[in-house]
Enzyme design. Structure first.
Site, PDB file in Angstrom:
ATOM      1  N   PHE A   1      40.028  15.511  33.306  1.00 30.39           N
ATOM      2  CA  PHE A   1      39.152  16.616  32.934  1.00 30.39           C
ATOM      3  C   PHE A   1      37.711  16.098  32.901  1.00 30.39           C
ATOM      4  CE2 PHE A   1      42.363  19.311  30.241  1.00 30.39           C
ATOM      5  CZ  PHE A   1      43.033  19.656  31.405  1.00 30.39           C
TER       6      PHE A   1
ATOM      7  N   CYS B   1      41.789  11.649  31.554  1.00 26.76           N
ATOM      8  CA  CYS B   1      42.997  11.060  32.123  1.00 26.76           C
ATOM      9  C   CYS B   1      42.719   9.956  33.136  1.00 26.76           C
ATOM     10  CB  CYS B   1      43.855  12.158  32.748  1.00 26.76           C
ATOM     11  SG  CYS B   1      44.243  13.467  31.566  1.00 26.76           S
TER      12      CYS B   1
ATOM     13  N   HIS C   1      52.806  13.068  31.148  1.00 24.53           N
ATOM     14  CA  HIS C   1      51.410  12.665  31.361  1.00 24.53           C
ATOM     15  C   HIS C   1      50.860  12.025  30.095  1.00 24.53           C
ATOM     16  CE1 HIS C   1      47.445  12.406  32.706  1.00 24.53           C
ATOM     17  NE2 HIS C   1      47.159  13.663  32.991  1.00 24.53           N
TER      18      HIS C   1
ATOM     19  N   HIS D   1      48.428  10.584  41.129  1.00 26.69           N
ATOM     20  CA  HIS D   1      48.145  11.138  39.809  1.00 26.69           C
ATOM     21  C   HIS D   1      49.220  12.170  39.481  1.00 26.69           C
ATOM     22  CE1 HIS D   1      45.842  12.179  36.304  1.00 26.69           C
ATOM     23  NE2 HIS D   1      45.655  13.428  36.708  1.00 26.69           N
TER      24      HIS D   1
ATOM     25  N   LYS E   1      54.864  10.382  36.770  1.00 24.75           N
ATOM     26  CA  LYS E   1      54.745  11.347  35.666  1.00 24.75           C
ATOM     27  C   LYS E   1      55.936  12.295  35.643  1.00 24.75           C
ATOM     28  CE  LYS E   1      49.675  11.389  35.244  1.00 24.75           C
ATOM     29  NZ  LYS E   1      49.298  10.475  36.348  1.00 24.75           N
TER      30      LYS E   1
ATOM     31  N   GLU F   1      45.392  16.980  45.310  1.00 32.97           N
ATOM     32  CA  GLU F   1      45.608  15.561  45.587  1.00 32.97           C
ATOM     33  C   GLU F   1      46.250  15.370  46.952  1.00 32.97           C
ATOM     34  OE1 GLU F   1      47.235  11.445  43.502  1.00 32.97           O
ATOM     35  OE2 GLU F   1      47.839  13.373  42.638  1.00 32.97           O
TER      36      GLU F   1
END
Length: 413
Positions: A401, A165, A342, A305, A337, A316
């Site tokens: 990831f 991502c 996402h 994010h 998002k 975050e």
């Protein structure tokens, strides 16, 4: 001396529209692009919704024959359409410059998953001699960069990034570096993803990574909210044209924003879970600030994010606090998002477009569905309504990831 790098063209393909103006209006109006999936029957799936790009036909966005479209996986089609829009928006004429100074760098977390699924079925239903000879060039992650290069005859640096991502943000950051160091004058860059497929949806659902709000899809992505239960899969592309500043000025280009800094790091702790204290994310943020040679309190707004996962949003938030200190208490932070879902490897590309438009129009987009903020997520997340404000510099974050962290900083010119 390092070259200055500016943004001169923007293009998107998303569940909220495939024209930048339509898309941005929807973002500012706090609309959701999340809905029931229509492209395939998922009635027996645990998760039945996503940020799907509906009724998309590449021939409606660029001059291609249908037989040529069939040679492109869906994620490449998204990238091509968004690239066409970004190039048109920039007003650049690639035929008039040195093609060896015009490059492409497009990221994707997964690549041609549609093609993989289709050819897998053919292999087992009809045998190996019926597998398409186009399978490999359609599914490979670099197919987006390659096809854009061929279409516009761009012969400079040509690469692809696959960092989950963080892919698009790494791609844009790497393209920025190439221009900074004089290896290119213009780069077409960003990310594309088309993983809203039966395999993609079921795979992420089996990881228990996705929200299961089938009864209210538009309310499922709720970053920083205490009731968040996972992210929402989405698809699309975000592509921009980056250009060396003097090159853009010499041709009278409309400059939207300037890229000021790029930072990256790795958590080095887990393949899917973030560092619980956000230390890797904080390192990437601080790296971008150091690269830009600016202080944290000069950032006006952070495009987070913010995926709507219990662990990710908290980590975050901790990272932002550690980097920004007291400034984090008053600095607006939001996650788009919440509106789009996402887009995996494309998310950073679309969010780079949003960050550029936030600077252009002096608007911080909202975090929708933020009805009951988590006590552990206690920053100003611009809840539910866009905010007009002075925006001089924006940081945009992407974490993937594998522990990949990437951050970019944009500023007014």
């Amino acid at each position: 001396m390092l070259k200055r790098v500016v943004v001169t063209g923007l293009g998107v393909v998303t569940s909220l529209g495939c024209e930048v103006s339509e898309f941005w209006d929807s973002i500012c109006a706090a609309k959701s692009g999340v809905s029931k999936i229509r492209r395939f029957d998922c009635s027996n799936f645990k998760v039945q919704f996503g940020g799907e790009v509906q009724n998309f036909e590449l021939t409606e966005h660029m001059d291609l024959l249908e037989k040529d479209v069939r040679r492109l996986d869906r994620f490449v089609q998204f990238a091509m359409a968004a690239a066409q829009k970004a190039i048109t928006d920039s007003g650049i004429d690639f035929a008039s410059g040195d093609p060896y100074l015009h490059g492409v760098l497009v990221g994707s977390g997964i690549g041609g998953l549609n093609e993989i699924e289709q050819q897998h079925s053919i292999l087992f239903d009809r045998g190996p001699t019926r597998v398409s000879p186009l399978m490999i060039p359609k599914l490979m992650v670099n197919a987006a960069s390659g096809n854009i290069s061929v279409r516009w005859k761009l012969k400079g640096p040509n690469s692809a990034v696959a960092t989950a991502c963080a892919s698009a943000t790494n791609a844009i950051g790497d393209a920025y570096r190439l221009i900074q160091h004089g290896q290119a004058k213009v780069m077409v860059t960003g990310g594309s993803e088309a993983a809203v497929t039966p395999m993609g949806l079921s795979g992420f659902a089996r990881m228990q990574a996705l929200s299961t709000r089938n009864d209210a899809p538009e309310a499922a992505s709720r970053p920083f909210d205490v009731d968040r239960d996972g992210f929402v899969m989405a698809e699309g592309a975000g592509i921009c044209v980056l250009e060396e500043y003097e090159h853009a000025r010499s041709r009278g280009a409309n400059i939207v924003a300037e890229v000021l800094g790029y930072g990256m790091s790795a958590d080095g702790s887990h393949m899917t879970a973030p560092d619980p204290e956000g230390r890797g994310a904080a390192r990437a943020m601080q790296g971008a600030l150091n690269d830009a040679e600016i202080s944290a309190d000069s950032i006006s707004y952070v495009n987070a994010h913010g995926t709507s996962t219990p662990l990710g949003d908290k980590a975050e938030t901790m990272a932002i606090k550690s980097v920004y200190g007291n400034h984090s208490r008053t600095m607006p932070v939001s996650s788009t998002k919440s509106q789009l879902g996402h887009l995996l490897g494309a998310s950073g590309g679309v969010e780079f477009v949003i960050s550029s438009l936030a600077i252009r129009d002096q608007i911080a987009p909202p975090t929708i569905n933020l009805d009951h903020p988590d006590e552990a997520c206690d920053l100003d997340y611009v809840p539910n309504e866009a905010r007009r404000m002075q925006i001089d510099r924006v940081m945009t974050n992407s974490f993937g990831f594998g522990g990949h962290n990437a951050c970019l900083i944009l500023g007014k010119v």
